[in-house]
Every structure is written in C-alpha cells, then in structure tokens.
Write a protein that holds these residues in place. Sequence first.
Motif, short mmCIF file in Angstrom:
data_model
loop_
_atom_site.label_atom_id
_atom_site.label_comp_id
_atom_site.label_asym_id
_atom_site.label_seq_id
_atom_site.Cartn_x
_atom_site.Cartn_y
_atom_site.Cartn_z
N HIS A 68 0.90 -1.31 -0.01
CA HIS A 68 0.18 -0.06 -0.04
C HIS A 68 0.93 1.13 -0.20
CE1 HIS A 68 -3.58 -2.65 1.13
NE2 HIS A 68 -4.18 -1.69 0.23
N GLY A 69 2.03 1.15 0.46
CA GLY A 69 2.89 2.32 0.38
C GLY A 69 3.64 2.47 -0.89
N GLY A 70 3.55 1.76 -1.70
CA GLY A 70 4.09 1.74 -3.24
C GLY A 70 5.20 0.78 -3.21
N TRP A 71 5.59 -0.07 -2.50
CA TRP A 71 6.50 -0.93 -2.85
C TRP A 71 6.07 -2.02 -3.85
CZ3 TRP A 71 7.46 1.74 1.76
CH2 TRP A 71 8.57 1.82 2.04
N ASN A 72 6.88 -2.64 -4.52
CA ASN A 72 6.32 -3.88 -5.22
C ASN A 72 7.21 -5.00 -5.57
OD1 ASN A 72 7.96 -2.70 -7.03
ND2 ASN A 72 6.53 -2.71 -8.93
#
Lengths: 621, 278
Positions: A399-403
């Motif tokens: 949800h914080g943008g990491w993938n």
Amino acid sequence: MRKLALSDEILLSIEKPARYIGGEVNSVMKKKDEVAIRFAMCFPDVYEIGMSHLGIQILYDMFNRREDVWCERVYSPWVDLDKIMRDKKIPLFALESQDPIRAFDFLGITLQYEMCYTNVLQVLDLSGIPLLSKERQEDCPIVIGGGPCAYNPEPLAAFFDLFYIGEGETVYDALFDLYKACKKEGVPRQEFLRRAARIPGIYVPSLYETTYHEDGTIAAFTPLEADIPAVVEKQVQMDMTDAPYPDAPIVPFIKVTQDRVVLEIQRGCIRGCRFCQAGMIYRPTRERSLSCLKEHADRMLASTGHEEISLSSLSSSDYSELPGIVNYLIEEYQDKKINISLPSLRIDAFSLDVMSKVQDVRKSSLTFAPEAGSQRLRNVINKGLTEEVILQGADEAFHGGWNKVKLYFMLGLPTETEEDRREIAHLAERIAEKYYEIPKEQRNGKCQITVSTSFFVPKPFTPLQWASMFQPGDYLGFAKTVNHEIKAMLNQKSIRYNWHHADVTLLEGVFARGDRRICDVILDAYRRGALYDAWTECWDYDRWLQAFEAVGVDMDFYTMRERSLDEILPWDFIRVGVSKEFLKKEWKKAHEETVTPNCREQCSGCGAAAYHGGVCTMKRA
Amino acid sequence: MKFIGHLDVMRYFQKAIRRAGIDIAYTEGLSPHMIMSFASPLGVGLTSDAEYMDIELRTPISSRAAIDALNRVGVEGISVTGFYEVPEGKANKAMTLVAAADYIVRFRAGYEPERLQRSVQEKEAAACAEERIDLASAVESFCARREIPVWKKTKKSEREVDIRPMIYEMRYVPVMEQSKAKAESDAEEEKTAANPGAVFLRLASGSAANLKPELVMDALLGSYGVEASPFAYEINRCELYADTTSDTAQKTDESVTVMCAGETRRLTPLGALGREIL
C-alpha cells in the motif's frame, strides 16, 4: 614519494592495480624505525571485500593509536597477480610501507568465513612464511588468527601460532606488551607463545594435544604443559559506548563492496535463532549509546567524505534508540545529500515510514528472512517471524508503493520435510496474492518476489551444532521441490527462485565443525591449486575430493553424522558464555518444536549473564 | 596516482569536496549528484600536471581557501594547484573547450629501444648491424614531413589517417631538460647512458580532433623500423588548451600560437580562461 613494491609494468598489466598501491585517504604512515611492533592485518580475500570489513577498520585504528605499533594492511592478491608473484618470486607486501610481510612482527589474519581457508595459505606462502607453525624460524612473524571462524580454530590449528578468541578490543594491549618484553629479553619464539597462552582469550594450538577414539571421535583434548589453561575464555568488550571506534576510516580509491560509513549500533542479538552462530557467540547483546553514535557518525562522515552511512547490527529493529539515531541522521544529513542505509530492519510501520523517507520506494525492495517455509519449522529453528507478521508487513508495504520483495530461506534444516519445503512456495504465493488484492489502478505494475534458498550449515556454538547434513544430490532434490512447487503456483510469473550450489555447502560444513585432521586436507587441496574457494569462477569441487582421498580423510564423518550429545566436540575447550547445557536444552526444544522467548522478554539462562552486562542486566518490559 | 582510473579520480574528488566542506551544487531530481565534470579523462598509466575539472558552487569561496581546504584533505600524489572562476558561457564546458594538449614522452628505464640508446654507439658501433638512431635528428626529420599517414584503429574499422595536421609542435628534449620533478627523483637513472632523451608533443585533443601521444611515438619509431615494447613510454600530460583564435576578448600572456592546416590558431591554457577568486 613511496616506492611501490610492484613495478609499473606489473601494475599496468593486472586488473585494478589500485588494489595494491596503498596511499588511500586516512591510511596510516609511520616511520618503521620509530615503532617497536609492526603488525600486518590481513583479510584473506580480494581488496574490495577486505576493505569492506568493519572489524579490521576498528583494530587498525586501535593498534595505530599506540605509538609503538604500526599496523598496516594486506589482502589476497587476485589470481592474476598471484601468478606473477609466484613466477617472479615477488614477496607479498603490506599496502602502507610496501615492505615484505616476512619482515613484520605479527601477521594477523581475520577469519570471517570458512571458504577463505586456502587464501590463508596463499598469504603465508606468498609472504615466504612456512605454512606450518612448527616449521617457522625465530625471525618469522607471529601468525595470529581471529574472527568468527576462530571459534572453531581446529581445522587451521597447524597453520597458526596463536588464535585470539573473541572480540579484538580487549587483550591485544596485553599481547603487544608481552611481545615487547620478550623481544627485549631475547626470549625465543616458543617461550613467547607459552607466555601468551596464559593471556585470557589467547589459544596456542601447538600447546595442546587431541587424541581420538577408534570410531574417529575425540577421546581427549588436553594441554601439553601444566600451566597452560585447559579452557580458553572468549573475550567480550562489555562497554560498547567507550569502546574504541575509528574516527577516520580508510577511504579506498576504487569502489569497494561497503563504500560507505558503517556505524555499529549494537553487538549481539536478543533473538536466539537456533541456526545462528553470531546470535550465540556475541551474547550478551550490548547497545552503544545514542550520543556516542551521533558523535561517531558526524566524525566519520566529515573525515571520509562518504555519501552514505549504513547502520550495522544483527537486528537493527531491536536497538532501543533506533528512532533516535535514524531521525538524527535524516535531519542532519538529508540536506547534505547523504544516503542512509538500513539493513536488517524488521518490516513494520516504523521501518516503512523511515524507508520511505530515505529511499526511492519504486527502486528499493523489502527483505524478509523467514528462513523456513512452515510455521512448524520456524518453531524448530526459533525464528520468531510468523506468517501473519510477514503478510501484514508486505500488505502495508504494498500500500505504501513497494512492489519488490526478497525472501530468504534455508533448506536442509533438521526435521525438515517435503511439506516444509513446499510451504516456501505457498508463502511466496500468499504474498503475491496480497499484492493483487490491491485494486489495479492503485498498483504499481506487477510485483516481483524473489525467493532465495541457501543450504543450512550447522555451526559450532549453536543449538543445531549436533545436526547431520545431506548429500549433494539430496540438496539439489530439496531445491527442485521448491522450484517445482513455485512453478505450480497461480502467480508463478511474479515469483523468481534462486538457489545455491550444494557442494560448497558440504565443504563449508566440514570446515565449520572439523578437527585438526582437516589441516592436512586444506594443505593438500591448496597444493593442488585450490584458492579463492568462495568465488564460483575459482571453485573446483573435484580438487577437494581428490585431497580428501589423498590424505585419507572421510568427508562423511564430518557431514553425514548426527553427533551424540556426549561427544567431545573440537571446540568444546572454548568458553563463550553460552553453556553447552543451554545448547543441549535448545537442541531438545528444537525437536519439540518449542519456541524460546527472546532476551528482552525473558531470560532463558543461556549463561551469558556471567558477563554481568548488556541485555542481561537491563530491566525487562 | 597513475594507477587510478578516471572514474575513481572523480569519486576521489567527490569525497574530497565533502571532506573539505566546499558547498558544491547538486543536480535536481531523485538521485542528486554533484555538478562536476572533467575536461579530459586521463588514461590509466599516464601522469599529469594539468588536469582540469568544472564544479558549480552554492556558496562562493576564495581560490586560496579552496586550494588549502582540498589539499589539506588530499592524498600524496594529487594536489590542487589552481581554483578559478570561469566566466559565463565557458562554465561547465571544459570538456567541449579542449582543443590541444601538451605531453612529454620519456622512455621507461630498462625499456629504451636498443637502437636509440646512446651507449650503443660507443660500445659496439662497428659490430652493430643496424645503425643507431639519434632521437634528436629523428624528431627533426619526422617533423619536416608534410604528411604522416598512420593506420588508426577505431572500434569498427582500421583506416589510414594523416596525423601531421594534428601535431602542432614536436621537439626533442635533452635528458636534463625533462620535467624537473622527475629529474630530481630519478637523478641517478637520468645519467645512465641508455636514456635517449625525451620528446615534447603539442597535439590536437578533444572531440573535434584527437591524437594520442603513443600513436605519434609509434609512428616516429616505426619510420625507422623500430617497434617499442609495451610499457616503453612514460607519458606526462603537461597542459590542456582551449582554442581562443576567434575570441578576441581572451588574450592572456599564457596563450600560444600554432599552425593548423595553414592557419594560425591561438591556444590558451584552460586555467587562464578563468580568474582567481579573492
């Protein structure tokens, strides 16, 4: 100008000549006639690896603070220069003075991993020092070993005059003072070693004898003389805040692995994972104070000009002042374009918040080390990480943008089953599913999950030190199971799998728990050309098999055998604080799949409380 | 320092600037880096008295203070000798400004081609099947040539190029006249009879035309059928110039004129383009 040991022609015809010229920022020059002791500090691997090691930087600084000692550095010449030095009979030299190592008083070799053992012989050989301690002349340097592998020094016993067991900060002064006194008195080498053996933490292998039972196990390990201690005490630096730490680490010209300021925030780990040697031998956990860390960070950044600072410890999230030091570094240095690197963080709300401030989220990846696929097996190894925690951490991060997620596991653990191995794939799949639960428009493309497995190597002074290993074919079968199962997952395209070679693992296992009979194998393999065994491009398993064969040592005796609890282990003569009784208790609890609480939650009576400090004397929550 | 590659020299200065506390400007964006560029990367194995780099400052600093600060945190073998403010239009352009470079090429002790050695004449002049070459007169007749075609290797092909127009100046330097620093440290060696002397070269350099000193030396020796062994040359770069022919405002005492393809061109050392900051 300093005169270099190697000619221009040689330096211009080898890879990275800057490895051999010294003269880096903050390297220490002294006049050799004005010091009493010349110490050559060696990391037996290539320059870029050796220069990245914190321990050497600490000792280099500490030794050079003494006016009577000049500590210099030496690393393994890479294979290109190795050949030239042998062909042209050029002796190995120290980087600072460029003088031959043979003329030094001490050659100190740090032993950070088992696969560097043939490089130890290379360094001795190129220096013109007889490989066997017993063949050394009076004027040879005293060869001393240290570092984590010295906790089982036996496979190298024949090559070292002494070993320093434990943390380097404590008894080197006593050793240097003794050496000076002996030199003044004209005491012969052997007598110096005899006196050194009485300094706590110093082990002189030639003063001990090992006898064996018919089945090959150790019958007795005994000092050869009455006043030589039967037990060697590990050295511990209890006060971390006032412990020596370099103000001005050396700044290499070429890019090295650790091209940054390294700030050791604490030593030891409260977790007690049963496979982890560092977690046992560095007990008790000791923190450095926040104010001292701030000072060290300021001084080292100013003196090196590095653009990055990294916090170092076995488990940074357990450092009680972590927010304090992280926020200080961000406030003080982000404007000055200094990167902050935070390895070994547990993934939680705090660490995600910090990481989003100091890293580019799109480029960085999250790292989890569950070490085992199933909760059952994680309980066996006492890895306190649960699937719930992993999934929750991954979810927050996504949800914080990491993938990008990296997962580390071990294969070949005691009690491990097919099902445990398949669970590795399932865990990776569930993490991928978490990612794809996020609505498509909020996602950042596909997720990338990298699963890496290594094969478990039982290490001395761990609760799993009695465990058996497996045959290379078995190990590959384990990896195949994981690979096969990952390929069967729905999201298999988002999961990548890497595994290690199996044969290196076995040799590492032999060295880790070997006894004195392994010395001959190492010597024989070295004579057959084994070198840089940690480097895949140099690794040759057949050469080692030939060496075992030639020397008549059975490799399986060291690897394919579960030791009995009453067997005398080669390293039993070393006292590390953590008692053998505790390790036995933990070995049993492992088989019962019972978790042991960490040191902050509850004292489990491991024995390290004998040092009266660190986490052992702190109030528990 | 000749063993440190160009990229590592850059890294060295990035760290040195931080240690010296010089307030340098950074690029914008997610991964900011120092605004710094070198005029002309120096190859590994070469020494130099004249390396130039451009940096951009956030806070001004005097030349004296900057030089002192950088040398205080520096290493033996790298010293900062000048720090100049570069006028608008020439800032951050050192690389495109470079038009010529000066070099001194010596022969490494022990690697002097045999036929160039002075001792040969005295020892066994008669026995020597091939004639000895006098470096001074060899250089003279080489320079007198109108064309000097050589085979130049590029990444893709090999083609013949006339290097004569790119040689602005070439002269023989007797043994004792060579770079002073060298002469002092190697005083003993200089006296040995094997030393044939050195060659001074002023060559086209930069993106428009670039000639390497090794290539000129190979051509010079090659015209006598001599092939220099690897490592035979010891090359020192002495100066880098910008072409200031059309720049009437830029006249300094340090400028030199050269003939290039029939035209007179004025070259100005890069350092003289800027002015001292007080």
